[in-house]
Design an enzyme around this catalytic site. Structure first.
Site, PDB file in Angstrom:
ATOM      1  N   GLY A   1      -4.924  42.289  34.865  1.00 19.64           N
ATOM      2  CA  GLY A   1      -6.324  42.683  34.999  1.00 19.64           C
ATOM      3  C   GLY A   1      -7.142  41.869  35.972  1.00 19.64           C
TER       4      GLY A   1
ATOM      5  N   GLN B   1      -3.206  51.960  34.307  1.00 22.22           N
ATOM      6  CA  GLN B   1      -4.350  51.050  34.345  1.00 22.22           C
ATOM      7  C   GLN B   1      -4.214  49.989  35.434  1.00 22.22           C
ATOM      8  OE1 GLN B   1      -5.582  49.827  30.477  1.00 22.22           O
ATOM      9  NE2 GLN B   1      -7.178  48.465  31.200  1.00 22.22           N
ATOM     10  N   ASP B   2      -3.121  49.233  35.412  1.00 23.13           N
ATOM     11  CA  ASP B   2      -2.988  48.031  36.222  1.00 23.13           C
ATOM     12  C   ASP B   2      -1.538  47.916  36.681  1.00 23.13           C
ATOM     13  OD1 ASP B   2      -4.954  46.110  36.841  1.00 23.13           O
ATOM     14  OD2 ASP B   2      -3.938  44.590  35.646  1.00 23.13           O
ATOM     15  N   PRO B   3      -1.269  47.423  37.892  1.00 24.52           N
ATOM     16  CA  PRO B   3       0.127  47.192  38.276  1.00 24.52           C
ATOM     17  C   PRO B   3       0.782  46.129  37.385  1.00 24.52           C
ATOM     18  CG  PRO B   3      -1.332  47.044  40.185  1.00 24.52           C
ATOM     19  CD  PRO B   3      -2.201  47.064  38.962  1.00 24.52           C
TER      20      PRO B   3
END
EC number: 3.2.2.27
Length: 220
Positions: free
Chosen positions: A134, A64-66
């Site tokens: 996010g 989803q996100d780093p």
């Protein structure tokens, strides 16, 4: 626009680089790197693509996100740099590999070794502000990574797409199950790992599928 990305991906994604959303995204990301601490370091934004050329992809894992802590993110989903403690989801991934394949827990959480074997470790969003999970969502990255998944799903065959959690499953919902193997389960996060991630045997199932289609299995 001349994007610094591996050549085969540059050719397949060329139409995206000229679209308005990508031009706006580039301006936003450039501004963010100039004014805030952003992860991963700029040279690693497209690391997943650079380590895994289009025609070499055997497996896609969608994140989803780093990671947004110092020194963790280096452009591969779930992976951390050498010497960085394992985040909880990565720890659970290694536990499932141990249970599934009998492989020992590795000493490093750096998954470059998977990428070099044809595992595309793709986050939906490729950058993040330090300590702000996010923070770069809904800026255009999701559209770009959708395009990457779509071109793989349409132009290649017999890829294993691994979708952990509802976010990844929605992102991969369009993938043709007749052309590819799609493996879906709960996310390895401690919040959900016991609701279907542990015991999913995705690693052995991936290798069985690859071997059945004449490909070398992944050394997880």
């Amino acid at each position: 626009m001349n994007v610094q990305i591996e050549e085969s991906w540059k050719q397949h994604l060329a139409p995206e680089f000229e679209k308005d959303y990508f031009i706006r995204l580039t301006e936003f990301v450039r501004s963010e790197y100039q004014t805030a601490t952003i992860y991963p370091p700029g040279r690693f934004i497209f690391n997943a693509f650079n380590l895994c050329p289009f025609d070499k992809v055997k497996v896609v894992i969608i994140g989803q996100d780093p990671y947004h802590g110092p020194g963790q993110a280096h452009g591969l989903c779930f992976s951390v740099n050498d010497g960085v403690p394992f985040p909880p989801s990565l720890q659970n991934i290694f536990k499932e590999i141990q249970s599934d394949l009998g492989a020992p827990i590795p000493t490093s959480g750096n998954l470059t070794r998977w990428a070099n074997q044809g595992v595309l470790l793709l986050n939906a969003t490729l950058t993040v502000r330090a300590h702000q999970a996010g923070s770069h969502q809904r800026r255009g990255w999701e559209e770009f990574t959708d395009a990457a998944i779509r071109v793989l799903a349409e132009q290649r065959e017999n890829i294993v797409f691994i979708l952990w959690g509802s976010y990844a499953q929605k992102k991969g919902a369009f993938i043709d199950r007749n052309k590819h193997l799609v493996l879906a389960s709960a996310h390895p996060s401690p919040l959900s790992a016991y609701n279907g991630f542990f015991g999913n045997k995705h690693f052995s199932r991936t290798n069985e599928y690859l071997q059945a289609h004449g490909q070398t299995p992944i050394e997880w």
